[in-house]
Design a protein around this motif. Sequence first.
Motif, PDB file in Angstrom:
ATOM      1  N   CYS A 263       0.836  -1.189   0.000  1.00 54.60           N
ATOM      2  CA  CYS A 263       0.000   0.000   0.000  1.00 54.60           C
ATOM      3  C   CYS A 263       0.873   1.242   0.000  1.00 54.60           C
ATOM      4  N   ASN A 264       0.212   2.391  -0.032  1.00 52.01           N
ATOM      5  CA  ASN A 264       0.906   3.670  -0.113  1.00 52.01           C
ATOM      6  C   ASN A 264       1.236   4.249   1.258  1.00 52.01           C
TER       7      ASN A 264
ATOM      8  N   TYR B   6       2.960   7.749   0.316  1.00 45.71           N
ATOM      9  CA  TYR B   6       3.834   7.619  -0.848  1.00 45.71           C
ATOM     10  C   TYR B   6       3.435   8.570  -1.966  1.00 45.71           C
ATOM     11  N   ILE B   7       2.163   8.963  -2.054  1.00 42.42           N
ATOM     12  CA  ILE B   7       1.692   9.787  -3.169  1.00 42.42           C
ATOM     13  C   ILE B   7       1.961  11.265  -2.901  1.00 42.42           C
TER      14      ILE B   7
ATOM     15  N   GLU C  37      -4.302   9.666  12.897  1.00 40.09           N
ATOM     16  CA  GLU C  37      -4.974   9.680  11.590  1.00 40.09           C
ATOM     17  C   GLU C  37      -5.001   8.291  10.975  1.00 40.09           C
ATOM     18  N   GLY C  38      -3.866   7.586  10.957  1.00 42.79           N
ATOM     19  CA  GLY C  38      -3.805   6.223  10.454  1.00 42.79           C
ATOM     20  C   GLY C  38      -4.235   6.124   9.005  1.00 42.79           C
ATOM     21  N   TYR C  39      -5.037   5.105   8.729  1.00 47.36           N
ATOM     22  CA  TYR C  39      -5.514   4.899   7.365  1.00 47.36           C
ATOM     23  C   TYR C  39      -6.626   5.859   6.986  1.00 47.36           C
ATOM     24  N   GLY C  40      -7.044   6.724   7.891  1.00 45.92           N
ATOM     25  CA  GLY C  40      -8.031   7.732   7.535  1.00 45.92           C
ATOM     26  C   GLY C  40      -7.494   8.778   6.577  1.00 45.92           C
TER      27      GLY C  40
ATOM     28  N   ARG D 184      -8.837  12.633  -1.345  1.00 44.34           N
ATOM     29  CA  ARG D 184      -7.819  11.926  -0.582  1.00 44.34           C
ATOM     30  C   ARG D 184      -7.039  10.966  -1.482  1.00 44.34           C
ATOM     31  N   CYS D 185      -5.895  10.578  -1.009  1.00 45.54           N
ATOM     32  CA  CYS D 185      -5.026   9.687  -1.780  1.00 45.54           C
ATOM     33  C   CYS D 185      -5.578   8.268  -1.764  1.00 45.54           C
ATOM     34  N   ASP D 186      -5.234   7.508  -2.803  1.00 48.54           N
ATOM     35  CA  ASP D 186      -5.646   6.108  -2.888  1.00 48.54           C
ATOM     36  C   ASP D 186      -4.681   5.246  -2.078  1.00 48.54           C
ATOM     37  N   LEU D 187      -5.241   4.224  -1.414  1.00 49.71           N
ATOM     38  CA  LEU D 187      -4.410   3.359  -0.597  1.00 49.71           C
ATOM     39  C   LEU D 187      -3.545   2.449  -1.457  1.00 49.71           C
ATOM     40  N   TYR D 188      -4.132   1.925  -2.543  1.00 44.65           N
ATOM     41  CA  TYR D 188      -3.377   1.027  -3.417  1.00 44.65           C
ATOM     42  C   TYR D 188      -3.264   1.578  -4.832  1.00 44.65           C
ATOM     43  N   GLY D 189      -3.614   2.796  -5.025  1.00 44.44           N
ATOM     44  CA  GLY D 189      -3.545   3.356  -6.370  1.00 44.44           C
ATOM     45  C   GLY D 189      -2.107   3.599  -6.792  1.00 44.44           C
TER      46      GLY D 189
END
Length: 653
Positions: A540-541, A553-554, A563-566, A584-589
């Motif tokens: 993941c990112n 990463y993005i 905040e975490g994965y939020g 918001r940024c993509d987790l796996y994009g």
Amino acid sequence: MDVVPPLPRTGRLWKTKADFFRPFRSAAASETGQNITLLYDPSLHLQETDEEPDLRDLNGALSALVDIFPDVEPEAVREMLLSVSESSRVEIVTEQLLKKHLKWHRGRIWAAFRKEGAETDHGKQQRQARDHEPGLTNDDMFRHDSYKSAVKQVLYKEFSHLNHSTIKAVMAEQNYSYTLSRPILQQLASRTWRSSFANMLSRRSTVQAAEQHPYIAMESSSSTDVAPAVRRTGSAQLDHELYQLFVDPISRKQGQDRLAVDHAYATEINQTEAEDNNALFDCECCYDAVPFERMAVCDDACHQLCFDCIRRSTHEAMYGQGWAQTIDTSKSTLRCFASSAEVCAGALPAEIVRRALYDPAKTEDVWEALQNRAAGDALLKSGLPLQRCPFCEYAEVDEVPPLRVRRLLLIWSHIATRSSTTLQIMILSLTAALVLITVPVFLLASLIWIAILLIPPLGAKLDASWSRVYKSRSGHRFKCQNPSCARTSCIRCTARWRDPHVCFENEKTSLRTAIESSATAAVKRTCPRCLLSFVKSSGCNKLVCNCGYTMCYICRQEITAKEGYGHFCQHFRPSGGRCVECERCDLYGDEDEEGAIRKAAAAAELAWREKEGGKGGEDGVAAQRMVDALVGRSQRLRWWDIVLDTLIDAVAA
């Protein structure tokens, strides 16, 4: 009884004692004049330095290691220097690079063309300095803490809508360089909801960009001109960098515009005074009346020609079909082209032609281009063997000095130490034969020498052999003596010389290396806390560094534990693609990563093709040289040529 409503909760008015006294201190400072904004003056503050003794030692060690390992990125050397102790840091890093050279070399080759995509005036000056004197620039050196702090504060104010962790991550990736960090932050800012506003800002002129900068002050120097100035940031190095980026281009442009206006006004006044005093002269080409100051006279029949006709004739000669008829290559100036005379053998004075071609509104020097082309034509007509610089018009005669014979002891020492075993056996046998039959051998040598002098083909063979031996001794490195160029190139492949230099490297290997280096640089991330560089291969990112720092990463923003994965998009998208409900940024994009890699690979391939395309020639000379380099010179020479070259190398001094 009146009920008093409770006061609204606005938080504590003063958290510390300093907050309480801050308004009084500001008022006192305004009364004493201490809040006056200090401006940067390059003539006064350029000599200031922020470098400490320890920082000088680190930069000295970095320069020494880059000179020893020129094919390793300075970034890798900086990381290794920070990870070792102060004692014997150069020796320790040298040993690590020798042991793990391939690990540090792969994907981190120092490719200069990777940073030439969006080049500013300041970056162009640093690249030219690196071309003339290969080494490190200010962007590669270790930075002082005052410079880092000043850059951080300037970027915080300039990109106030970006997260501070994003700015710190970009600064860490670019070695805290303001010049290199600013374009990346502009690209990151364009991805937010302010993208349309940021795109509009990216197309602004230099003056508009300076007016919107928080550390650039625009002062009215006259009724029309607005002189920009840099507000002091606390670091003289950053002040000078801001001056080079924003103030210097505007100042130079205003100076050129002012000079052009003054020149036009002076010409108009001179024309008016000449008309009032009847001091006009007729041009014998266009028959226009011009003042004497704008008139040239040929050195033969004193024909009068105006400056406008000289400029038109020069432009036609340079970019049209009138070179041979207009330019006198023996004098490097214009021939007389008066229409009143059929044929005039005169020429215009070079100094007058130079004055006529002067135009303050144009940056190109037409006179210098005219002289370079005239000098090139004169060199071609001379028929001399020339060695040209591939980057400018400089050329020098490729002459071979006359053959000089060494002393006998030096000849014997050269044969015993540098020649092959077969040749040594032949020389020993010949020496034994000379002891037995000295006179016949002496007569044979005399006959060979006379035959060389009398028979031209044998003399040509000897000259060709000596030329090959001399060029093999002198090497293929060519240093241009033109002060404005001063570059080093290779005689065989006409490419720029970089140690270690290999002529005509394999095209596929070179292209693959260029693409891999650019792709690595496009997806590389650097931790702003420990300055460790890494590349995401899968997952993941959300990236967690070894030091515990968590970042995206993005967008490179710091992700806190709360905040975490939020930080990433939580909306369900059955058809995939970009989310239309949030930004918001993509987790796996990974579409941004793939696009960056494709763009970097395309740019690297284009730069590689332009670089390699300039080496070839339609006449086949470059292709033949490449064949010679790949196949080998010994396979194209006959055995007697090799023996003759070996003997000449042993005998010649």
